[in-house]
Motif scaffolding. Structure first.
Motif, PDB file in Angstrom:
ATOM      1  N   GLU A 260      -2.388  11.943  23.149  1.00 50.02           N
ATOM      2  CA  GLU A 260      -1.855  10.965  22.371  1.00 50.02           C
ATOM      3  C   GLU A 260      -1.026  11.190  21.553  1.00 50.02           C
ATOM      4  O   GLU A 260      -1.221  12.473  20.861  1.00 50.02           O
ATOM      5  N   SER A 261       0.128  10.711  21.715  1.00 53.24           N
ATOM      6  CA  SER A 261       1.148  11.283  20.737  1.00 53.24           C
ATOM      7  C   SER A 261       1.717  10.795  19.324  1.00 53.24           C
ATOM      8  O   SER A 261       1.200   9.003  19.281  1.00 53.24           O
ATOM      9  N   LEU A 262       1.470  11.472  18.292  1.00 57.98           N
ATOM     10  CA  LEU A 262       1.055  10.884  16.971  1.00 57.98           C
ATOM     11  C   LEU A 262       2.442  11.142  16.467  1.00 57.98           C
ATOM     12  O   LEU A 262       2.808  12.471  16.692  1.00 57.98           O
ATOM     13  N   VAL A 263       3.285   9.720  15.232  1.00 54.85           N
ATOM     14  CA  VAL A 263       3.845  10.315  14.473  1.00 54.85           C
ATOM     15  C   VAL A 263       3.978  11.338  14.040  1.00 54.85           C
ATOM     16  O   VAL A 263       3.563  11.605  12.656  1.00 54.85           O
ATOM     17  N   LEU A 264       4.724  12.711  13.652  1.00 52.59           N
ATOM     18  CA  LEU A 264       4.567  13.309  12.977  1.00 52.59           C
ATOM     19  C   LEU A 264       5.557  13.438  11.866  1.00 52.59           C
ATOM     20  O   LEU A 264       6.808  13.323  11.371  1.00 52.59           O
ATOM     21  N   GLU A 265       4.771  12.954  10.126  1.00 49.42           N
ATOM     22  CA  GLU A 265       6.143  12.844   9.073  1.00 49.42           C
ATOM     23  C   GLU A 265       6.358  13.814   8.797  1.00 49.42           C
ATOM     24  O   GLU A 265       5.911  14.923   8.265  1.00 49.42           O
ATOM     25  N   ARG A 266       8.386  14.115   8.497  1.00 46.26           N
ATOM     26  CA  ARG A 266       8.744  15.387   7.924  1.00 46.26           C
ATOM     27  C   ARG A 266       8.490  15.832   6.831  1.00 46.26           C
ATOM     28  O   ARG A 266       9.329  14.594   5.853  1.00 46.26           O
ATOM     29  N   ASP A 267       8.319  16.254   6.293  1.00 45.88           N
ATOM     30  CA  ASP A 267       7.791  16.382   4.265  1.00 45.88           C
ATOM     31  C   ASP A 267       8.741  17.420   4.038  1.00 45.88           C
ATOM     32  O   ASP A 267       9.157  18.233   4.265  1.00 45.88           O
ATOM     33  N   PRO A 268      10.145  16.201   2.990  1.00 48.10           N
ATOM     34  CA  PRO A 268      10.671  17.047   2.502  1.00 48.10           C
ATOM     35  C   PRO A 268      10.377  17.648   1.263  1.00 48.10           C
ATOM     36  O   PRO A 268      11.375  18.336   0.470  1.00 48.10           O
ATOM     37  N   PHE A 269       8.740  17.514   1.044  1.00 52.05           N
ATOM     38  CA  PHE A 269       8.766  18.500  -0.649  1.00 52.05           C
ATOM     39  C   PHE A 269       7.996  19.618  -0.282  1.00 52.05           C
ATOM     40  O   PHE A 269       7.084  19.834   0.325  1.00 52.05           O
ATOM     41  N   LEU A 270       8.784  21.124  -1.131  1.00 55.04           N
ATOM     42  CA  LEU A 270       8.547  22.393  -0.946  1.00 55.04           C
ATOM     43  C   LEU A 270       6.800  22.341  -1.802  1.00 55.04           C
ATOM     44  O   LEU A 270       6.393  23.536  -1.010  1.00 55.04           O
ATOM     45  N   TYR A 271       6.898  21.607  -2.268  1.00 54.63           N
ATOM     46  CA  TYR A 271       5.627  22.106  -3.322  1.00 54.63           C
ATOM     47  C   TYR A 271       4.544  20.572  -3.275  1.00 54.63           C
ATOM     48  O   TYR A 271       5.225  19.445  -4.091  1.00 54.63           O
ATOM     49  N   PRO A 272       3.272  20.431  -3.940  1.00 50.74           N
ATOM     50  CA  PRO A 272       2.658  19.494  -4.210  1.00 50.74           C
ATOM     51  C   PRO A 272       2.553  19.137  -5.131  1.00 50.74           C
ATOM     52  O   PRO A 272       3.301  20.109  -6.638  1.00 50.74           O
ATOM     53  N   ARG A 350       6.856  12.434  -9.241  1.00 51.82           N
ATOM     54  CA  ARG A 350       5.803  12.478  -8.394  1.00 51.82           C
ATOM     55  C   ARG A 350       5.024  12.822  -8.731  1.00 51.82           C
ATOM     56  O   ARG A 350       3.468  11.889  -9.294  1.00 51.82           O
ATOM     57  N   SER A 351       4.563  13.270 -10.104  1.00 54.93           N
ATOM     58  CA  SER A 351       3.392  13.313 -11.245  1.00 54.93           C
ATOM     59  C   SER A 351       2.923  12.189 -11.660  1.00 54.93           C
ATOM     60  O   SER A 351       2.304  12.236 -11.755  1.00 54.93           O
ATOM     61  N   ARG A 352       3.323  10.959 -11.871  1.00 60.88           N
ATOM     62  CA  ARG A 352       3.777   9.855 -12.703  1.00 60.88           C
ATOM     63  C   ARG A 352       3.818   8.770 -11.504  1.00 60.88           C
ATOM     64  O   ARG A 352       2.138   8.182 -11.091  1.00 60.88           O
ATOM     65  N   PHE A 353       4.182   8.789  -9.996  1.00 60.99           N
ATOM     66  CA  PHE A 353       4.033   7.247  -8.963  1.00 60.99           C
ATOM     67  C   PHE A 353       3.509   8.261  -7.991  1.00 60.99           C
ATOM     68  O   PHE A 353       2.608   7.464  -6.920  1.00 60.99           O
ATOM     69  N   GLY A 354       3.218   9.165  -7.609  1.00 56.62           N
ATOM     70  CA  GLY A 354       2.440   9.979  -6.376  1.00 56.62           C
ATOM     71  C   GLY A 354       3.018   9.752  -5.343  1.00 56.62           C
ATOM     72  O   GLY A 354       4.486  10.277  -5.205  1.00 56.62           O
ATOM     73  N   ASN A 355       2.539   9.253  -4.460  1.00 54.84           N
ATOM     74  CA  ASN A 355       2.942   9.584  -3.237  1.00 54.84           C
ATOM     75  C   ASN A 355       3.805   8.056  -2.627  1.00 54.84           C
ATOM     76  O   ASN A 355       4.153   8.028  -1.387  1.00 54.84           O
ATOM     77  N   THR A 356       3.828   7.429  -3.394  1.00 56.75           N
ATOM     78  CA  THR A 356       5.044   6.258  -3.588  1.00 56.75           C
ATOM     79  C   THR A 356       6.358   6.519  -3.538  1.00 56.75           C
ATOM     80  O   THR A 356       7.301   5.207  -3.952  1.00 56.75           O
ATOM     81  N   VAL A 357       6.374   7.691  -3.518  1.00 57.57           N
ATOM     82  CA  VAL A 357       8.176   7.917  -3.935  1.00 57.57           C
ATOM     83  C   VAL A 357       8.762   8.670  -3.037  1.00 57.57           C
ATOM     84  O   VAL A 357       7.916   9.487  -2.070  1.00 57.57           O
ATOM     85  N   ALA A 358      10.490   8.377  -2.398  1.00 58.54           N
ATOM     86  CA  ALA A 358      10.271   8.820  -1.234  1.00 58.54           C
ATOM     87  C   ALA A 358      11.875   9.817  -2.118  1.00 58.54           C
ATOM     88  O   ALA A 358      12.336   9.444  -3.330  1.00 58.54           O
ATOM     89  N   VAL A 359      11.948  10.413  -1.286  1.00 55.83           N
ATOM     90  CA  VAL A 359      13.747  11.098  -1.449  1.00 55.83           C
ATOM     91  C   VAL A 359      14.636  11.179  -0.778  1.00 55.83           C
ATOM     92  O   VAL A 359      14.161  10.758   0.265  1.00 55.83           O
ATOM     93  N   LEU A 360      15.854  10.981  -1.555  1.00 57.00           N
ATOM     94  CA  LEU A 360      17.190  10.744  -0.542  1.00 57.00           C
ATOM     95  C   LEU A 360      18.284  11.887  -0.848  1.00 57.00           C
ATOM     96  O   LEU A 360      18.442  11.441  -2.255  1.00 57.00           O
ATOM     97  N   HIS A 361      18.525  13.015   0.020  1.00 57.75           N
ATOM     98  CA  HIS A 361      19.728  13.187  -0.710  1.00 57.75           C
ATOM     99  C   HIS A 361      20.142  14.230   1.067  1.00 57.75           C
ATOM    100  O   HIS A 361      19.887  14.610   1.302  1.00 57.75           O
TER     101      HIS A 361
END
Length: 823
Positions: A260-272, A350-361
């Motif tokens: 089965e093919s799973l969609v793999l999200e590319r993580d832009p965050f280098l650090y947790p 991200r420290s305040r809002f966790g995974n509800t944050v996206a980044v675009l640049h």
């Protein structure tokens, strides 16, 4: 999609081809076999000018002209990528910033998704039929052989059309006419798409008698997947069971496992992200937040200028405002001016809002930006952090836009479309009943003027958090240094201060707003200065690698050992750039850990974040660089900021020179003393009396704004007027001058008649641009000043016609409203 009636079979579409000269819509017909209407914002594939192109549905009105319409070929997406709200916004943007609608489309699309086509062909007849047909063609044997070789590669499916000898074209036409092959334009695969990975799952649980037939290794895989109940990748399975990949293949062959093919999200965050304690607001912060919170709850468009000194806690007010917006069920955008600031800002959000944050640049890979865009579009995130173009993020129900360091010129796009984030954010908030916060320690004059006009509410933060003092500022008069015959780039006070910081294990930032090693090279015998052959600018010497480089077009060449004009060996390197300063610092402080931060060192992905992490960990003693080191960095162990050439930008022929100087010096000074230790700023300048420098030294910002506002008002410059710059460029000098003069004369005829207040309009030029040649294109410009922007907007059709006339002469005409560079 809507059901299709009998009378509305026509679509108005916007062709997504930037090279099209006109900004207009085209009529297309919905195919007879379709029983639905593609909604507004749908991407289509349709025939245009002999090929298939991408277009966007813009309207459903009856056709403009009664004629035979071409049919749409396909709808490219299951749901529209652009909403009716965004279409309306594009219409406003095109008029406001003097650009075409197709120029704006890329701002609203995910990266790499534009439909592209290529010339293709396919086989329709049987191979033997084609061979027989070609055998009877009256052509020389060598051409027949070449033709047959190419035709043997054809398959029933479409494939790219090869580069063929033009002599073969008539025979290919005959093959097409005979129905044996087909040639046409077909869509290419998107440049970016979702990333997938193969996973394995159990087809169904086995009966006991079936399971006993498995080997021990196969049994371990079976038991693992039975316990997981979700598909797992090969890496996960092999790590958990210790088997080889051949075991997985065998189980698939036996029908026990399925792929089965799973969609793999590319993580832009280098650090947790690491949760941080929420600080208590001081009285000024609380007052500012209370007013913002009330505006968010009121659901009315409201604009705030959060004017706070460096280190006053503006970011915490932003975070509280975002939290309040999310509680109201809305989403938020936080914009930063530099990619260098993104890691620090993203960490805090991200420290305040966790995974509800996206980044675009732009430092993200296209794949990462693609995934982040779709997370936003699908409603998976509520907060977007990014640079300039993130203002167009496809958030649902945006309720808050924050523009941090709103004075920065990087918020103005310098290429088509030439929009300014501040104006775009205002318009979005007007349309969504949203709240806009413009934050800065050194607000733009436009924002100060808006406050004075009652268009914006100013919220003041006059002191640093926790009562920390502002840094002490010391001025080094370089004229005195010259008289004392001290010619080193580091003055004695700055050198001594650096020694103290190194001894006490504190950090320092050195600002020198010039890249490279030497700013220009001159022959001391004949006076020849080495310039870029394509631009009217001097070449800058870069030591690593050892080349001369043009910072306008990218041209580079080896550094000569003799003068190209007189062959003299007396070549001299003048001026200091960041590379040379780095070398001198290493010589003076051999044990110091020195890091340079400029465009030459931050070109690779993640470089900004790596430097920031090193600073936070205390792995850098001295950070030197261009203006990017002066912006937004919050580092408590930095107790010294040295500014090498504070007046380097004051003498530029630009009416914003003093404002930019004041802003960058104030921002750089603000990096010092943000922690528990007091800070010091040392400014080296030849012009300490200039009001932009003196205002910083005296920490009297009101004096600077009064003086600068007076100058702008007397000279009738923004913010007291709208300024529009027309730039004419082309490879032929005579054509550029001719078209610049003709267009300017036409504008002088057109504009006064349409302006009810003729005294509120001024046209200056045409004249050569300050940098008269860039990338082998000569440049002239004309300046229009008007008190009423609509005066010029009303002649947009005339400007479009004049631009078309320029193109016929090989001249490009750029229209730049409120330009941030007059060079």
């Amino acid at each position: 999609m809507k059901p299709l009636g009998q009378t509305n079979r026509c679509l108005q579409v916007l062709i997504n081809l930037p090279e099209l000269p006109d900004d207009r819509l085209y009529d297309y017909k919905i195919p007879d076999g379709w029983n639905y209407i593609p909604p507004l914002g749908s991407r289509l594939l349709l025939p245009f000018a002999g090929r298939k192109v991408e277009a966007v549905v813009w309207g459903h009105q009856p056709p403009t002209y009664q004629q035979q319409l071409k049919e749409v070929e396909a709808v490219l997406d299951e749901a529209p990528l652009i909403t009716a709200f965004q279409i309306s916004l594009i219409e406003w943007l095109a008029r406001r910033f003097f650009c075409r609608r197709q120029d704006l489309l890329p701002l609203f699309f995910p990266p790499g998704l534009k439909a592209r086509t290529e010339k293709s062909w396919q086989r329709l007849g049987k191979p033997e039929e084609i061979h027989a047909f070609v055998s009877h063609l009256p052509i020389p044997d060598e051409i027949r052989s070449v033709l047959m070789t190419q035709l043997q590669k054809l398959s029933p499916s479409w494939s790219p059309f090869p580069e063929l000898n033009p002599e073969l074209s008539p025979f290919l036409s005959q093959l097409c006419a005979a129905g044996l092959i087909q040639v046409g334009w077909q869509p290419k695969k998107p440049e970016v798409s979702v990333k997938t990975i193969t996973a394995y799952k159990l087809k169904k649980p086995l009966e006991q008698e079936e399971k006993v037939k498995l080997t021990p290794k196969q049994t371990s895989v079976y038991d693992y997947l039975l316990a997981q109940r979700e598909p797992r990748t090969a890496v996960e399975i092999l790590a958990a069971t210790g088997v080889s990949s051949s075991v997985l293949q065998t189980l698939c062959q036996k029908g026990i496992l399925a792929k089965e093919s799973l969609v793999l999200e590319r993580d832009p965050f280098l650090y947790p992200s690491i949760p941080e304690p929420i600080p208590v607001l001081n009285q000024e912060q609380q007052s500012a937040f209370d007013q913002i919170s009330a505006a968010i709850s009121a659901n009315q468009p409201t604009f705030f200028l959060l004017h706070g000194v460096t280190g006053s806690g503006k970011t915490e007010v932003y975070l509280r405002a975002i939290d309040e917006t999310l509680k109201q069920g809305k989403s938020a955008i936080l914009l930063v001016p530099e990619i260098a600031l993104t890691p620090q800002t993203v960490d805090r959000v991200r420290s305040r809002f966790g995974n509800t944050v996206a980044v675009l640049h732009s430092s993200l890979s296209e794949g990462e930006r693609f995934d982040q865009w779709w997370r936003i579009k699908n409603g998976e995130v509520k907060v977007v952090v990014g640079a300039r173009s993130a203002v167009f993020a496809p958030l649902t129900n945006p309720g808050l836009i924050i523009v941090d360091e709103e004075h920065e010129f990087t918020y103005k796009q310098e290429e088509v479309p030439r929009y300014h984030v501040r104006e775009v954010a205002k318009e979005i908030c007007r349309r969504t009943n949203g709240v806009l916060i413009l934050g800065s320690a050194t607000p733009s004059l436009e924002s100060i003027y808006a406050v004075n006009q009652g268009e914006m509410i100013r919220l003041r933060l006059t002191g640093r958090i926790l009562g920390r003092p502002m840094p002490t500022i010391q001025v080094v008069d370089l004229r005195h240094e010259f008289k004392e015959r001290r010619f080193t780039v580091l003055s004695p006070p700055l050198k001594a201060a650096l020694e103290e910081r190194l001894a006490s294990r504190e950090q320092a930032i050195i600002l020198l707003n010039r890249r490279g090693y030497a700013t220009f090279i001159i022959c001391r015998e004949c006076g020849h200065v080495l310039k870029c052959p394509a631009c009217d600018v001097t070449l800058t010497f870069h030591q690593r690698p050892a080349v001369l480089r043009c910072h306008y077009c990218g041209y580079q060449t080896k550094s000569p050992k003799t003068c190209p004009r007189c062959q003299s060996h007396y070549i001299r390197y003048f001026g200091h750039g960041t590379q040379r300063l780095e070398e001198e610092l290493a010589m003076v402080f051999p044990g110091a850990r020195i890091k340079r931060m400029d465009l030459d060192t931050t070109g690779r992905k993640g470089s900004h974040e790596r430097i920031y992490r090193q600073l936070v960990k205390g792995e850098i003693d001295i950070l030197l660089g261009t203006q990017m080191v002066a912006k937004g960095l919050d580092l408590p162990n930095v107790t010294l900021v040295g500014i090498i050439a504070a007046d380097s930008g004051l003498n530029l022929p630009d009416f914003r020179a003093a404002e930019r100087t004041y802003q960058i010096l104030t921002q750089a000074a603000g990096r010092s003393g943000r922690g528990e230790k007091a800070g010091t700023v040392i400014i080296q300048t030849f012009n300490p009396e200039h009001y932009s420098i003196n205002a910083l030294v005296q920490q009297d910002e009101e004096a600077f704004y009064r003086q600068e506002m007076l100058f702008r008002q007397q000279a009738w410059y923004p913010p007291f007027t709208h300024l529009i710059r027309l730039v004419f460029s082309g490879p032929l000098f005579s054509n550029v001058v001719k078209m610049a003069r003709e267009v300017t004369e036409e504008l002088k005829d057109q504009l006064p008649a349409g302006d009810p207040n003729q005294q509120k309009l001024e046209i200056i030029g045409p004249s050569p641009a300050v940098i008269e040649k860039v990338k082998n294109r000569y440049r002239w410009h004309t300046i229009i000043k008007t008190g009423v922007l609509e005066t010029v907007q009303n002649i947009l059709p005339v400007l479009g016609s004049l631009s078309a006339e320029c193109r016929k002469r090989g001249v490009r005409m750029i229209i730049d409203e409120n330009p941030y560079s007059m060079l």
